[in-house]
Each structure stands twice: as C-alpha cells, then as structure tokens.
Enzyme design. Structure first.
Site, PDB file in Angstrom:
ATOM      1  N   SER A  51       0.839  -1.200   0.000  1.00 59.45           N
ATOM      2  CA  SER A  51       0.000   0.000   0.000  1.00 59.45           C
ATOM      3  C   SER A  51       0.870   1.244   0.000  1.00 59.45           C
ATOM      4  CB  SER A  51      -0.855  -0.026   1.263  1.00 59.45           C
ATOM      5  OG  SER A  51      -1.414   1.233   1.508  1.00 59.45           O
TER       6      SER A  51
ATOM      7  N   TYR B 225      -2.012  -1.018  10.985  1.00 60.58           N
ATOM      8  CA  TYR B 225      -2.265  -1.549   9.634  1.00 60.58           C
ATOM      9  C   TYR B 225      -1.047  -1.297   8.747  1.00 60.58           C
ATOM     10  CZ  TYR B 225      -3.741  -1.547   4.768  1.00 60.58           C
ATOM     11  OH  TYR B 225      -3.794  -1.762   3.408  1.00 60.58           O
TER      12      TYR B 225
ATOM     13  N   LYS C 134       1.889  -3.837   6.678  1.00 65.19           N
ATOM     14  CA  LYS C 134       2.358  -3.765   5.277  1.00 65.19           C
ATOM     15  C   LYS C 134       3.881  -3.580   5.247  1.00 65.19           C
ATOM     16  CE  LYS C 134      -1.593  -4.298   3.267  1.00 65.19           C
ATOM     17  NZ  LYS C 134      -1.925  -5.635   2.767  1.00 65.19           N
TER      18      LYS C 134
HETATM   19  P1  NAD Z   1     -11.210  -6.584   1.002  1.00 60.85           P
HETATM   20  O1  NAD Z   1     -11.442  -6.556   2.476  1.00 60.85           O
HETATM   21  O2  NAD Z   1     -12.354  -6.291   0.104  1.00 60.85           O
HETATM   22  O3  NAD Z   1     -10.577  -7.979   0.572  1.00 60.85           O
HETATM   23  C1  NAD Z   1      -9.728  -8.726   1.425  1.00 60.85           C
HETATM   24  C2  NAD Z   1     -10.273 -10.143   1.463  1.00 60.85           C
HETATM   25  O4  NAD Z   1      -9.429 -10.946   2.298  1.00 60.85           O
HETATM   26  C3  NAD Z   1     -11.687 -10.240   2.034  1.00 60.85           C
HETATM   27  O5  NAD Z   1     -12.503 -10.953   1.121  1.00 60.85           O
HETATM   28  C4  NAD Z   1     -11.510 -11.000   3.348  1.00 60.85           C
HETATM   29  O6  NAD Z   1     -12.638 -11.789   3.650  1.00 60.85           O
HETATM   30  C5  NAD Z   1     -10.261 -11.818   3.073  1.00 60.85           C
HETATM   31  N1  NAD Z   1      -9.477 -12.199   4.260  1.00 60.85           N
HETATM   32  C6  NAD Z   1      -9.035 -11.389   5.252  1.00 60.85           C
HETATM   33  N2  NAD Z   1      -8.329 -12.090   6.155  1.00 60.85           N
HETATM   34  C7  NAD Z   1      -8.312 -13.383   5.718  1.00 60.85           C
HETATM   35  C8  NAD Z   1      -7.738 -14.581   6.216  1.00 60.85           C
HETATM   36  N3  NAD Z   1      -7.054 -14.606   7.364  1.00 60.85           N
HETATM   37  N4  NAD Z   1      -7.908 -15.728   5.507  1.00 60.85           N
HETATM   38  C9  NAD Z   1      -8.604 -15.720   4.341  1.00 60.85           C
HETATM   39  N5  NAD Z   1      -9.187 -14.623   3.819  1.00 60.85           N
HETATM   40  C10 NAD Z   1      -9.032 -13.468   4.505  1.00 60.85           C
HETATM   41  O7  NAD Z   1      -9.994  -5.572   0.703  1.00 60.85           O
HETATM   42  P2  NAD Z   1      -9.424  -5.029  -0.683  1.00 60.85           P
HETATM   43  O8  NAD Z   1      -9.731  -3.584  -0.755  1.00 60.85           O
HETATM   44  O9  NAD Z   1      -9.807  -5.921  -1.787  1.00 60.85           O
HETATM   45  O10 NAD Z   1      -7.859  -5.145  -0.379  1.00 60.85           O
HETATM   46  C11 NAD Z   1      -7.091  -6.254  -0.759  1.00 60.85           C
HETATM   47  C12 NAD Z   1      -5.671  -6.056  -0.266  1.00 60.85           C
HETATM   48  O11 NAD Z   1      -5.162  -4.829  -0.771  1.00 60.85           O
HETATM   49  C13 NAD Z   1      -5.540  -5.979   1.249  1.00 60.85           C
HETATM   50  O12 NAD Z   1      -4.367  -6.655   1.625  1.00 60.85           O
HETATM   51  C14 NAD Z   1      -5.407  -4.499   1.506  1.00 60.85           C
HETATM   52  O13 NAD Z   1      -4.695  -4.236   2.683  1.00 60.85           O
HETATM   53  C15 NAD Z   1      -4.643  -4.039   0.277  1.00 60.85           C
HETATM   54  N6  NAD Z   1      -4.857  -2.615  -0.034  1.00 60.85           N
HETATM   55  C16 NAD Z   1      -6.130  -2.138  -0.183  1.00 60.85           C
HETATM   56  C17 NAD Z   1      -6.325  -0.780  -0.427  1.00 60.85           C
HETATM   57  C18 NAD Z   1      -7.717  -0.210  -0.553  1.00 60.85           C
HETATM   58  O14 NAD Z   1      -7.880   0.990  -0.370  1.00 60.85           O
HETATM   59  N7  NAD Z   1      -8.733  -1.004  -0.898  1.00 60.85           N
HETATM   60  C19 NAD Z   1      -5.219   0.078  -0.540  1.00 60.85           C
HETATM   61  C20 NAD Z   1      -3.944  -0.444  -0.402  1.00 60.85           C
HETATM   62  C21 NAD Z   1      -3.771  -1.792  -0.147  1.00 60.85           C
HETATM   63  N1  UFG Z   2     -12.108  11.727   3.340  1.00 61.60           N
HETATM   64  C1  UFG Z   2     -13.116  12.621   3.660  1.00 61.60           C
HETATM   65  N2  UFG Z   2     -14.289  12.126   4.122  1.00 61.60           N
HETATM   66  C2  UFG Z   2     -14.523  10.786   4.299  1.00 61.60           C
HETATM   67  C3  UFG Z   2     -13.482   9.876   3.945  1.00 61.60           C
HETATM   68  C4  UFG Z   2     -12.289  10.391   3.479  1.00 61.60           C
HETATM   69  O1  UFG Z   2     -12.948  13.836   3.538  1.00 61.60           O
HETATM   70  O2  UFG Z   2     -15.608  10.401   4.734  1.00 61.60           O
HETATM   71  C5  UFG Z   2     -10.845  12.266   2.822  1.00 61.60           C
HETATM   72  C6  UFG Z   2      -9.670  11.888   3.691  1.00 61.60           C
HETATM   73  O3  UFG Z   2      -9.494  12.794   4.736  1.00 61.60           O
HETATM   74  C7  UFG Z   2      -8.532  11.893   2.667  1.00 61.60           C
HETATM   75  C8  UFG Z   2      -9.212  11.460   1.357  1.00 61.60           C
HETATM   76  O4  UFG Z   2     -10.603  11.688   1.551  1.00 61.60           O
HETATM   77  O5  UFG Z   2      -8.048  13.189   2.512  1.00 61.60           O
HETATM   78  C9  UFG Z   2      -8.992  10.003   1.015  1.00 61.60           C
HETATM   79  O6  UFG Z   2      -9.340   9.218   2.154  1.00 61.60           O
HETATM   80  P1  UFG Z   2      -9.495   7.627   2.110  1.00 61.60           P
HETATM   81  O7  UFG Z   2      -9.847   7.185   3.487  1.00 61.60           O
HETATM   82  O8  UFG Z   2     -10.393   7.234   0.996  1.00 61.60           O
HETATM   83  O9  UFG Z   2      -8.044   7.151   1.689  1.00 61.60           O
HETATM   84  P2  UFG Z   2      -6.629   7.354   2.404  1.00 61.60           P
HETATM   85  O10 UFG Z   2      -5.739   7.992   1.386  1.00 61.60           O
HETATM   86  O11 UFG Z   2      -6.746   8.003   3.706  1.00 61.60           O
HETATM   87  O12 UFG Z   2      -6.183   5.862   2.684  1.00 61.60           O
HETATM   88  C10 UFG Z   2      -6.393   4.793   1.768  1.00 61.60           C
HETATM   89  C11 UFG Z   2      -6.567   3.493   2.533  1.00 61.60           C
HETATM   90  C12 UFG Z   2      -5.311   3.160   3.262  1.00 61.60           C
HETATM   91  C13 UFG Z   2      -4.191   3.089   2.291  1.00 61.60           C
HETATM   92  C14 UFG Z   2      -4.077   4.383   1.518  1.00 61.60           C
HETATM   93  C15 UFG Z   2      -3.033   4.288   0.468  1.00 61.60           C
HETATM   94  O13 UFG Z   2      -7.625   3.624   3.462  1.00 61.60           O
HETATM   95  O14 UFG Z   2      -5.441   1.907   3.860  1.00 61.60           O
HETATM   96  O15 UFG Z   2      -5.320   4.678   0.894  1.00 61.60           O
HETATM   97  O16 UFG Z   2      -3.266   3.181  -0.335  1.00 61.60           O
HETATM   98  F1  UFG Z   2      -3.044   2.891   2.952  1.00 61.60           F
END
Ligand code: NAD
Ligand code: UFG
Length: 352
Positions: A133, A157, A161
């Site tokens: 991330s 979190y 990572k």
């Molecule tokens: P998500 O929660 O939709 O998907 C994650 C999946 O993993 C879920 O279906 C959950 O049920 C499964 N899971 C969690 N723990 C498990 C375990 N112990 N065994 C088996 N299954 C398990 O999240 P996502 O947005 O699809 O994110 C996927 C990956 O990308 C995550 O590792 C997340 O940290 C990373 N990531 C997401 C974002 C974002 O903003 N969505 C940003 C950066 C990184």
């Molecule tokens: N924001 C609002 N109102 C809300 C939600 C978010 O104003 O209800 C703002 C936040 O303050 C930020 C921007 O929108 O300025 C984006 O916020 P997000 O929560 O959508 O995303 P972040 O960049 O804070 O974080 C996300 C994931 C993290 C990940 C990061 C980089 O939540 O887990 O992107 O991948 F690490």
C-alpha cells in the site's frame, strides 16, 4: 497469456480488488483458485465473477472457504492443487480498527502471510504478488512517491504492510529462488464496467469513494470533508485514485514478469495514475457522473492524514509495461453504475 497449466491462488479473492483481478485472470486464460474466509466479503461476489466470465471460463474458477491462519486448511489446499503463483490480497485493512485492535491485525495479516510463505515453500511454489500500500510512504515529504523512498508506518495496519514488505525482502535475500512482487496500491476506486461487481464495505465506510456513493444513493445524509485548510488548490487533501480494473491489470502485468523473467528478485512497484485529485474535485466528478447532489459538511482534518500523496508511475511503466488507462471520470461512472444496480451492495439487488 495464461496457459492451461498456469493456476493462480488468489487469497482474499472474494474481496474488492481480488474479485476484479479474478475476472481479468480468467479472461487471460488462467485457472484461478480463490481462498477466502469471507470475513469482509460475500460469496455472492464469486457468483458474480462466474456470471461475468461466462460458463466456459467459470469452469476454471474454484472457491475455497478458509482462513490463512489455519495451517491444516492451507496444507489441504496445496496438496490438492499445484499452484504456479500466488496473488495475496487477504488481509484486514481498516486503519482505525487497527489502532483499536492491533493484535487482531498482527495475528491476521502477519501470521496469515507467514503461514502462506511456509506452505508455498513446502510445495515449491515461489512466485508471489503481494498487496502492499502507499501507506508505506507515510506522510511523504516529496511527491510523487518513488519506490526507493524511505518507508515508514503510521499505524498498526501500515506496520503490517511495512513488516510484510521487509519479511518478503528477507525471504528473498536468504532464498533467491523466490520471485516476489510488492504492489503498492494508491487509492483503489471504481468498479467493473458491467456494474455486477464492486466495493461493498461492511458498516459505515471509512474511505472517501464508498462514502460518497452511499450519500448519492441516500444511505447516508452527507459527506464529512475532513480538512479544508490544507495547502492545496482548494484546501482539501489530494490523493491518487486508481480504477480497480487498472489495478487488476497491474496484477496480470506482475504475473507476466514473474513468469517471463529469471531471478525476478523482490521488487516493489507503485500502482497509481500519477495524478492527484482533491476531495472536492472527487465530489464534483461524482456529482457529474451521477447527476446527484452530494451534500458536504466541512470538518476538521482527520488525524494522521497526509496533505498530498500521488505515485511516480515510471518504474511500473518501464519494468512491468503497465500504465493506468482510466481517469477520474471513468472511475466515477463505473462506481455509480455499480451503486445504481446494487445500492445495498451484494446484500440486496433492487434499484433505489
Ligand atoms: P477486502 O477486504 O475487500 O478484501 C480482502 C479479502 O481478504 C476479504 O474478502 C476478506 O474476507 C479476506 N481475508 C481477510 N483475512 C483473511 C484470512 N485470514 N484468511 C482468508 N481470507 C481473509 O480488501 P481489498 O480492498 O480488496 O484489499 C485487498 C488487499 O489490498 C488488502 O491486503 C489491503 O490491505 C490491500 N490494499 C487495499 C487498499 C484499498 O484501499 N482497498 C489500498 C492499499 C492496499
Ligand atoms: N475523506 C473525507 N471524508 C470521508 C473519507 C475520506 O474527507 O468520509 C478524505 C480523507 O481525509 C482523505 C481522502 O478523503 O483526505 C482520502 O481518504 P481515504 O480514506 O479514501 O483514503 P486514504 O488515502 O486516507 O487511505 C487509503 C486506505 C489506506 C491506504 C491508503 C493508500 O484507506 O489503507 O489509501 O493506499 F493505505
């Protein structure tokens, strides 16, 4: 490019990014095995993936309900199928929850991933694509973020990572026959253009786009805009939003590298667009795509938020041959299409 012999284990494949990646993997001809405990997802997403790719390709998709922390389940899975590579999405991802329950995050994300490396080593599957991330850049002093910046964790979190990136580098250093690609996602949004799969967060969304979406369909009254005094063009924070289908294609590009280069090493790549968009710009883009007014309330900054974060996309372009295709307009269009067709996510299929 996938051949009939290539089978990919997709942990967390029922989730948001995993389900979209599964579609693209199947379309590319890979066999896909999803392993997910459905902790933050629904099996309906897997049914929709089948529906999207059609009856022929869906024969190449298997779903296993299981938890990465359960070593016996993992051993059973690996003893049944020979995997050519693993894409490891499974993990918990809510920053606030990780601050309140750090042990839960370390247990799930760290132990789950260690179990996965151990079982992969046992069955000699040593190609891994890992979901990292942009959180590992913390509050970057310089933008765009370049892969060789110093890394930092701002919360439990983020620490999972960062630790898991370091663990990957250590494993590769000790056992160079591993190929590990660490993909640092920026802000994944949007949905498959069909509107059949998308993000379906449980409870009140933490992230901007799902929150805006729920305001637009009338599930939430207004958007809290966290911070309007940032030193940016309109005072709100800037992020690099990336369409989830572009992200999915980034995983195909990473696999291609793992399958076609000798000694890939352990390498990190940013997956972003390289474009920064402010919160208010995102609201305006969503209003345009949906034709709905999004009421906002200007609120204080959210603790721990950075002013501006966006990716340098050069390394992924150069070494993976991958570049994002979609802009904010398509992200909002596809997210709205998903919202209109599934206002209650996978829970209910009626229109608003
Ligand atoms: P998500 O929660 O939709 O998907 C994650 C999946 O993993 C879920 O279906 C959950 O049920 C499964 N899971 C969690 N723990 C498990 C375990 N112990 N065994 C088996 N299954 C398990 O999240 P996502 O947005 O699809 O994110 C996927 C990956 O990308 C995550 O590792 C997340 O940290 C990373 N990531 C997401 C974002 C974002 O903003 N969505 C940003 C950066 C990184
Ligand atoms: N924001 C609002 N109102 C809300 C939600 C978010 O104003 O209800 C703002 C936040 O303050 C930020 C921007 O929108 O300025 C984006 O916020 P997000 O929560 O959508 O995303 P972040 O960049 O804070 O974080 C996300 C994931 C993290 C990940 C990061 C980089 O939540 O887990 O992107 O991948 F690490």
């Amino acid at each position: 490019m996938g051949s009939i012999e290539q089978t990919i284990l997709v942990t967390g494949g029922a989730g948001f990014i995993g389900s979209h990646t599964a579609v693209q993997l199947l379309n590319e001809g890979f066999r896909v095995v999803i392993f997910d405990n459905l902790d933050n997802s629904s099996v309906e997403a897997v049914h929709r993936v089948r529906d999207l790719v059609g009856p022929k390709l869906s024969q190449k998709l298997q779903f296993h309900l299981g938890d990465l922390r359960n070593k016996e389940e993992l051993d059973k899975l690996f003893s049944q199928t020979k995997f050519d590579a693993v894409i490891h999405f499974a993990g918990l991802k809510a920053v606030g929850e990780s601050v309140a329950h750090p042990r839960r995050y370390f247990d799930n994300n760290l132990i789950g991933t260690l179990n996965l490396y151990n079982i992969m080593a046992k069955y000699n599957c040593k190609k891994m694509v890992f979901s990292s991330s942009a959180t590992v850049y913390g509050q970057p002093e310089k933008i765009p973020c370049v892969e060789d910046f110093d890394l930092v964790a701002l919360n439990p979190y983020g620490r999972t990572k960062l630790f898991l990136e370091e663990i990957a580098r250590d494993i590769h250093r000790a056992e160079p026959d591993w190929g590990i690609i660490l993909l640092r996602y920026f802000n994944p949004v949007g949905a498959h253009e069909s509107g059949k799969i998308g993000e379906d967060p449980k409870g009140i969304p933490n992230n901007l786009m799902p929150y805006i979406q729920q305001v637009a369909v009338g599930r939430l009254p207004e958007l809290n805009v966290y911070g309007h005094d940032y030193p940016t063009r309109d005072g709100t924070a800037i992020r690099d939003y990336i369409h989830v289908m572009d992200l999915a294609d980034g995983h195909i590009a990473a696999l291609q590298k793992l399958f076609t280069t000798e000694n890939t090493g352990c390498i990190a790549y940013n997956l972003g667009t390289g474009q920064g968009t402010s919160v208010l710009e995102m609201v305006a883009a969503f209003e345009k795509a949906s034709g709905k007014k999004i009421p906002i309330k200007l609120c204080p900054r959210r603790p721990g938020d950075a002013t501006a974060v966006y990716a340098s996309t050069e390394k992924a372009r150069r070494e993976l041959g991958w570049k994002a295709k979609y802009g904010v307009e398509e992200m909002c269009r596809d997210q709205w299409n998903w919202a209109v067709n599934n206002p209650w996510g996978y829970g209910c299929q009626s229109k608003p």
